[in-house]
Write an enzyme that holds these catalytic residues in place. Sequence first.
Site, PDB file in Angstrom:
ATOM      1  CB  CYS A 255      -0.964  -0.036   1.177  1.00 46.91           C
ATOM      2  SG  CYS A 255      -2.321   1.162   1.052  1.00 46.91           S
ATOM      3  CG  HIS A 350      -3.727  -3.932   2.711  1.00 47.05           C
ATOM      4  ND1 HIS A 350      -2.905  -3.597   3.763  1.00 47.05           N
ATOM      5  CD2 HIS A 350      -4.264  -2.765   2.259  1.00 47.05           C
ATOM      6  CE1 HIS A 350      -2.946  -2.290   3.963  1.00 47.05           C
ATOM      7  NE2 HIS A 350      -3.760  -1.761   3.062  1.00 47.05           N
ATOM      8  CD  GLU A 352      -1.922  -6.797   4.917  1.00 49.20           C
ATOM      9  OE1 GLU A 352      -2.533  -5.793   5.295  1.00 49.20           O
ATOM     10  OE2 GLU A 352      -1.248  -6.839   3.860  1.00 49.20           O
TER      11      GLU A 352
END
Length: 376
Positions: A255, A350, A352
């Site tokens: 990001c 993102h 994750e």
Amino acid sequence: MTFDAILSEQSGPLTRRLLRMVGDRETAEDLRQETFARAWRSAPRGAQTPVVRAWLHRTATNLALDELRRRKRRDHVPLHGALADPKASDAHRDPLLRDALATLTAHQRLVLLLRFEAGLSLRELGELLDLSEDAARKRVARARAAFLEAYTSANADDERPTVLLLLGREDPGPYERWLSAPGARVRTLTGMQAGLDLAGADALVLGGSETDIHPGLYGETQGPHVRHTDLTRHLRDLAALRHALATDLPVIGVCSGTQLLNIVHGGTLHQDLPSSGYDALDHRDAHDVTTAGGTLARRLLGDAPGVISEHHQAVKTLGRGLRVTSKARDGLVEALEVPGHRFALGVQWHPERCVNGPDGSGHRMAEALVEAATAA
């Protein structure tokens, strides 16, 4: 054009640049005068006019960033974050760090703690120890090398690569689980501290940020849609990113980490996507992106992975030497790579949060980073 004429010509442009960055005319004029003083001492007198102009603006920008850093300076972190965090959970403590520090001489510990814990500059450290700045630099380098050797020796039986994760106020849990799953040993630095050392790191991950990136970092005036910034944190991250790129350390920018990757190469950002005309696609939600053929992004993510993003800023002018490897359907840049670097990838989304999705793209990214870090 004579040297004096160049200085006179650039007085107005330099003042305007500095005013945009520091927001205070008196300070801007003081910094312009300091720029001119430095120019008289060390500017390339015999160079062509464009070269002298560029030197002036680069020096002025560096002075302005130093001023902004002084205004927002917070506590510095030590050589490793865990050394100064007695309240950290057992998962974040690393007794080997303290053991490695204990092997050093008292003077080596003092030098390292003054440099990284107290955050003294090399000049300040030299003044305190009655040394020249160059001598202070050499002592820090020797102490740091001794610390790194001791820490590496203590970790000899642990074959996992160490990934340094830089965050601000964000929850480290999702990032740590994402990176730990494929076998990384994650060292996390959170908060808004300045000062950093990458000793012992095999890879670097710049996490997302709840705060916007200060436009002064890419030479623009702050617009009305940029309200919350954390200059100290982002200066820390930029310094770490420069070091990682210079030493060919594997890097992932998440990001805002992608935005910093663009800035460090001279690029700029859209300060606010809707006001820049990007309002057809919600970049604060799940959407698809398209990857370019023959890129790391294509190899890891496939043709059109689904991603989860949450941002209102993004790449505007591409930095020098970077390659765009993914875009959203509205044309917005979604991923960057650094050609020639062993592993340097920035994604605007993102990963994750994309570990357990239908394509598992986030997990493949973490696996690739750990593989590159292990090879390092």
